[in-house]
Write a protein that holds these residues in place. Sequence first.
Motif, PDB file in Angstrom:
ATOM      1  N   GLN A 183       0.807  -1.216   0.000  1.00  0.00           N
ATOM      2  CA  GLN A 183       0.000   0.000   0.000  1.00  0.00           C
ATOM      3  C   GLN A 183       0.844   1.271   0.000  1.00  0.00           C
ATOM      4  O   GLN A 183       0.361   2.329   0.397  1.00  0.00           O
ATOM      5  CB  GLN A 183      -0.945  -0.002   1.204  1.00  0.00           C
ATOM      6  CG  GLN A 183      -1.972  -1.123   1.147  1.00  0.00           C
ATOM      7  CD  GLN A 183      -2.898  -1.135   2.330  1.00  0.00           C
ATOM      8  OE1 GLN A 183      -2.615  -0.577   3.381  1.00  0.00           O
ATOM      9  NE2 GLN A 183      -4.028  -1.787   2.176  1.00  0.00           N
ATOM     10  N   GLY A 215      -1.040  -1.284   7.298  1.00  0.00           N
ATOM     11  CA  GLY A 215      -2.077  -1.421   6.287  1.00  0.00           C
ATOM     12  C   GLY A 215      -3.355  -0.725   6.692  1.00  0.00           C
ATOM     13  O   GLY A 215      -3.665  -0.625   7.886  1.00  0.00           O
ATOM     14  N   GLY A 231       1.274   2.895   4.713  1.00  0.00           N
ATOM     15  CA  GLY A 231       0.106   2.481   3.953  1.00  0.00           C
ATOM     16  C   GLY A 231      -0.837   3.626   3.685  1.00  0.00           C
ATOM     17  O   GLY A 231      -1.013   4.519   4.516  1.00  0.00           O
ATOM     18  N   THR A 244      -1.386  -6.379   6.361  1.00  0.00           N
ATOM     19  CA  THR A 244      -2.124  -5.713   5.304  1.00  0.00           C
ATOM     20  C   THR A 244      -3.596  -6.078   5.374  1.00  0.00           C
ATOM     21  O   THR A 244      -3.969  -7.112   5.944  1.00  0.00           O
ATOM     22  CB  THR A 244      -1.537  -6.070   3.918  1.00  0.00           C
ATOM     23  OG1 THR A 244      -2.142  -5.267   2.913  1.00  0.00           O
ATOM     24  CG2 THR A 244      -1.717  -7.536   3.602  1.00  0.00           C
TER      25      THR A 244
END
Length: 358
Positions: A197, A296, A247, A335
């Motif tokens: 990300q 994430g 992220g 994530t």
Amino acid sequence: MWWAGLAVGVSGAALAAALAVPAQAADGAADGAGGTPGWHLTDTGSDARFRGLATVSRRAAWVAGSGGTVLRTADGGRSWRDVSPAGAGELEFRDIEAFDGRRAVALAIGEGEASRIYRTEDGGAHWTESFRNTDPRAFYDCVTFFDSRHGLAMSDPVDGKYRILSTGDGGSTWRVLPSDGMPAALPGEAGFAASGQCLVSSGPRDVWLATGGGATARVLHSADRGVHWTVTDATLPGGDPARGVFGLAFRDRRHGLAVGGDYRADQPSPRAAAVSGDGGRSWRQANTPPSAYRSGVAWLPHSRSAALAVGPTGTDLTTDGGRNWRTVDTGSYDTVDCTPDIGCWAAGERGRVARLDF
């Protein structure tokens, strides 16, 4: 069931109540066990660390990770099929983008030729290596797609600027974009290949790039598929190789979330989240950020205000667009990703992959 209300707009109070289950129960439960709302682990049969995650639906998802491992499920995580590319055992997959249950693009990271991109059109039965980095100065971190044909991949700075790859044929071929429209990188600045990300897109042309390691953590934005970029300081910690934005998630071209901090377990992350309402031109520090580093983040489907952030020490929930976060689970994930049919998945160390069940 609170999840049914997501189709017409989530209630923050209902969402918080549904996810605020005892962390130990949510983290330890098997997929679908007991009807408890929260993360429910699936049995992947793998001990790989999965930092790459691509959700297709509540039933279908792909994960990619260490040891060249790629897995795919088509039944909600009840079973996982090992579809790892042949001969990829020494590679570190850190990102994967899937268009459906059969077509996916996976990125392996590393210096020089360790950075590679693979593509499959038959559910992982066969993979084609569509890119291999030949520049020892480049280190690719993340990949994103605007649609099933157009996508970008990013490398840490080469000659003082981030390097961007572009594809217009679904990842079959890639070319390096000119660097004229890319701002100069800060000394020591780079991307973090922690969750897939660090490069994200929303809509047909907008893309954002997350950075760390420099004097300040920054977010770069392009409105023309990576040709020209602007850059903005984020409020997350900087000034150290271990700190920055890890992220990003944008629910549209204006509303974004940034998470990160300091990935070292013995270091605090007091400003681990920020929010933008103007497409990343400015960022506001969260009033109540996650209590620790998060790698994430994902908006919950059909919601303008609810999102999840994950990291090694837990999952946090916001119901007010990223201004305030609260921990709802203590399981370790790297994530997270969601799909419009209320399919949310998380993945991380030791083969951990979980689905959000209700």
